[in-house]
Scaffold this motif. Structure first.
Motif, PDB file in Angstrom:
ATOM      1  N   PRO A  21      34.899   7.851  16.387  1.00  0.00           N
ATOM      2  CA  PRO A  21      34.854   9.300  16.180  1.00  0.00           C
ATOM      3  C   PRO A  21      33.911   9.743  15.060  1.00  0.00           C
ATOM      4  O   PRO A  21      33.637  10.940  14.923  1.00  0.00           O
ATOM      5  CB  PRO A  21      36.307   9.667  15.848  1.00  0.00           C
ATOM      6  N   GLU A  22      33.408   8.804  14.277  1.00  0.00           N
ATOM      7  CA  GLU A  22      32.473   9.138  13.206  1.00  0.00           C
ATOM      8  C   GLU A  22      31.028   9.236  13.703  1.00  0.00           C
ATOM      9  O   GLU A  22      30.160   9.714  12.978  1.00  0.00           O
ATOM     10  CB  GLU A  22      32.561   8.101  12.082  1.00  0.00           C
ATOM     11  N   THR A  24      27.787  10.506  15.899  1.00  0.00           N
ATOM     12  CA  THR A  24      27.298  11.806  16.359  1.00  0.00           C
ATOM     13  C   THR A  24      27.566  12.012  17.838  1.00  0.00           C
ATOM     14  O   THR A  24      27.966  13.111  18.249  1.00  0.00           O
ATOM     15  CB  THR A  24      25.783  11.937  16.067  1.00  0.00           C
ATOM     16  N   TYR A  26      29.958  10.946  19.684  1.00  0.00           N
ATOM     17  CA  TYR A  26      31.375  11.272  19.877  1.00  0.00           C
ATOM     18  C   TYR A  26      31.633  12.731  19.485  1.00  0.00           C
ATOM     19  O   TYR A  26      32.292  13.475  20.212  1.00  0.00           O
ATOM     20  CB  TYR A  26      32.222  10.327  19.026  1.00  0.00           C
ATOM     21  N   GLN A  27      31.120  13.130  18.351  1.00  0.00           N
ATOM     22  CA  GLN A  27      31.350  14.490  17.868  1.00  0.00           C
ATOM     23  C   GLN A  27      30.732  15.534  18.797  1.00  0.00           C
ATOM     24  O   GLN A  27      31.357  16.559  19.094  1.00  0.00           O
ATOM     25  CB  GLN A  27      30.802  14.624  16.447  1.00  0.00           C
ATOM     26  N   GLN A  28      29.534  15.273  19.272  1.00  0.00           N
ATOM     27  CA  GLN A  28      28.886  16.233  20.163  1.00  0.00           C
ATOM     28  C   GLN A  28      29.568  16.282  21.524  1.00  0.00           C
ATOM     29  O   GLN A  28      29.739  17.353  22.113  1.00  0.00           O
ATOM     30  CB  GLN A  28      27.398  15.908  20.314  1.00  0.00           C
ATOM     31  N   ARG A  30      32.722  15.618  22.117  1.00  0.00           N
ATOM     32  CA  ARG A  30      33.999  16.305  21.919  1.00  0.00           C
ATOM     33  C   ARG A  30      33.790  17.815  21.847  1.00  0.00           C
ATOM     34  O   ARG A  30      34.539  18.584  22.437  1.00  0.00           O
ATOM     35  CB  ARG A  30      34.696  15.793  20.670  1.00  0.00           C
TER      36      ARG A  30
END
Length: 130
Positions: A21-22, A24, A26-28, A30
Protein backbone atom coordinates in the motif's frame (compact mmCIF):
# COMPACT_ATOMS: atom_id res chain seq x y z
CA UNK A 1 -8.05 13.93 -23.59
CA UNK A 2 -7.08 13.53 -19.91
CA UNK A 3 -10.50 14.67 -18.74
CA UNK A 4 -12.13 12.21 -21.15
CA UNK A 5 -9.94 9.31 -20.01
CA UNK A 6 -10.62 10.01 -16.34
CA UNK A 7 -14.31 10.65 -16.84
CA UNK A 8 -15.38 8.14 -19.47
CA UNK A 9 -13.08 5.16 -18.97
CA UNK A 10 -14.41 2.20 -17.01
CA UNK A 11 -11.58 -0.32 -16.71
CA UNK A 12 -7.97 0.43 -15.85
CA UNK A 13 -5.27 -2.25 -15.90
CA UNK A 14 -2.40 -1.27 -13.61
CA UNK A 15 0.80 -3.00 -14.73
CA UNK A 16 3.12 -3.24 -11.74
CA UNK A 17 0.34 -3.06 -9.15
CA UNK A 18 1.34 -5.25 -6.22
CA UNK A 19 0.22 -5.68 -2.63
CA UNK A 20 2.29 -2.87 -1.03
CA UNK A 21 0.00 0.00 0.00
CA UNK A 22 3.00 2.34 0.19
CA UNK A 23 3.65 2.09 -3.57
CA UNK A 24 2.36 4.73 -5.95
CA UNK A 25 0.61 2.17 -8.16
CA UNK A 26 -1.40 0.92 -5.18
CA UNK A 27 -2.37 4.43 -4.10
CA UNK A 28 -3.41 5.51 -7.58
CA UNK A 29 -5.35 2.31 -8.24
CA UNK A 30 -7.17 2.68 -4.92
CA UNK A 31 -8.02 6.30 -5.73
CA UNK A 32 -9.52 5.38 -9.10
CA UNK A 33 -11.29 2.37 -7.61
CA UNK A 34 -12.88 4.66 -5.01
CA UNK A 35 -14.08 6.85 -7.87
CA UNK A 36 -15.89 3.99 -9.55
CA UNK A 37 -13.29 2.60 -11.93
CA UNK A 38 -12.77 -1.15 -12.28
CA UNK A 39 -9.16 -1.93 -11.44
CA UNK A 40 -7.28 -4.87 -12.93
CA UNK A 41 -3.94 -5.51 -11.23
CA UNK A 42 -1.17 -6.92 -13.44
CA UNK A 43 1.79 -8.29 -11.51
CA UNK A 44 3.75 -11.54 -11.91
CA UNK A 45 3.77 -12.53 -8.23
CA UNK A 46 0.73 -11.00 -6.48
CA UNK A 47 -2.54 -12.90 -6.14
CA UNK A 48 -5.08 -10.35 -4.91
CA UNK A 49 -4.82 -6.57 -4.71
CA UNK A 50 -7.56 -4.19 -3.60
CA UNK A 51 -9.98 -7.10 -3.64
CA UNK A 52 -9.32 -7.83 -7.30
CA UNK A 53 -7.79 -10.87 -8.97
CA UNK A 54 -4.27 -10.25 -10.24
CA UNK A 55 -3.12 -11.31 -13.71
CA UNK A 56 0.50 -12.19 -14.40
CA UNK A 57 0.56 -10.33 -17.73
CA UNK A 58 -1.54 -7.86 -19.66
CA UNK A 59 -2.24 -10.52 -22.29
CA UNK A 60 -4.07 -12.64 -19.70
CA UNK A 61 -6.58 -9.94 -18.75
CA UNK A 62 -10.05 -10.91 -19.98
CA UNK A 63 -12.48 -8.39 -21.39
CA UNK A 64 -12.07 -4.81 -22.49
CA UNK A 65 -9.47 -2.55 -20.91
CA UNK A 66 -9.86 1.18 -21.49
CA UNK A 67 -6.58 2.42 -20.00
CA UNK A 68 -3.32 0.70 -19.09
CA UNK A 69 -1.39 2.41 -16.31
CA UNK A 70 2.30 1.64 -16.77
CA UNK A 71 3.68 1.50 -13.23
CA UNK A 72 7.07 0.11 -14.17
CA UNK A 73 10.41 1.87 -14.50
CA UNK A 74 10.89 3.76 -17.74
CA UNK A 75 13.24 1.13 -19.17
CA UNK A 76 10.38 -1.39 -19.05
CA UNK A 77 7.65 0.95 -20.29
CA UNK A 78 8.16 0.17 -23.98
CA UNK A 79 7.46 -3.52 -23.49
CA UNK A 80 4.26 -2.74 -21.57
CA UNK A 81 3.14 -0.26 -24.21
CA UNK A 82 3.72 -2.86 -26.93
CA UNK A 83 1.62 -5.36 -24.95
CA UNK A 84 -1.11 -2.73 -24.60
CA UNK A 85 -1.08 -2.13 -28.35
CA UNK A 86 -1.32 -5.88 -28.98
CA UNK A 87 -4.20 -6.16 -26.49
CA UNK A 88 -6.17 -3.46 -28.30
CA UNK A 89 -6.60 -1.11 -25.34
CA UNK A 90 -7.73 2.46 -25.87
CA UNK A 91 -5.02 4.33 -23.99
CA UNK A 92 -1.79 4.08 -22.06
CA UNK A 93 -0.96 6.23 -19.06
CA UNK A 94 2.67 6.59 -18.04
CA UNK A 95 2.84 8.22 -14.58
CA UNK A 96 5.26 10.81 -13.25
CA UNK A 97 8.84 9.98 -14.11
CA UNK A 98 7.98 7.23 -16.59
CA UNK A 99 9.01 8.67 -19.94
CA UNK A 100 9.55 6.70 -23.14
CA UNK A 101 9.07 8.85 -26.22
CA UNK A 102 9.58 5.98 -28.68
CA UNK A 103 6.94 3.85 -26.95
CA UNK A 104 4.56 6.80 -26.85
CA UNK A 105 5.04 7.29 -30.61
CA UNK A 106 4.32 3.60 -31.28
CA UNK A 107 1.13 3.84 -29.22
CA UNK A 108 0.00 7.01 -30.98
CA UNK A 109 0.76 5.47 -34.37
CA UNK A 110 -1.39 2.46 -33.36
CA UNK A 111 -4.29 4.77 -32.51
CA UNK A 112 -4.03 4.76 -28.72
CA UNK A 113 -4.35 7.85 -26.57
CA UNK A 114 -1.17 8.52 -24.61
CA UNK A 115 -0.62 10.38 -21.36
CA UNK A 116 2.96 10.54 -20.18
CA UNK A 117 4.67 11.91 -17.07
CA UNK A 118 1.34 12.76 -15.38
CA UNK A 119 -0.31 11.56 -12.18
CA UNK A 120 -3.95 10.40 -12.38
CA UNK A 121 -4.64 11.62 -8.84
CA UNK A 122 -3.27 15.08 -9.50
CA UNK A 123 -5.11 15.29 -12.81
CA UNK A 124 -8.35 14.20 -11.11
CA UNK A 125 -7.93 16.95 -8.50
CA UNK A 126 -7.13 19.57 -11.14
CA UNK A 127 -10.33 18.71 -12.97
CA UNK A 128 -12.34 18.78 -9.73
CA UNK A 129 -13.46 15.18 -9.80
CA UNK A 130 -14.09 14.98 -13.55
Amino acid sequence: MIKRLLGESETWAFVGLGEDPERTAYQQARLLQMRGKKIVPVHPSATSVLGERVYASLGEVPGKVDVVGVYRRAEFAGQVVDEAIAAGVGAVWLPLGVIDEAAARRALDAGLDVVMDRCPGVEWALRRGV
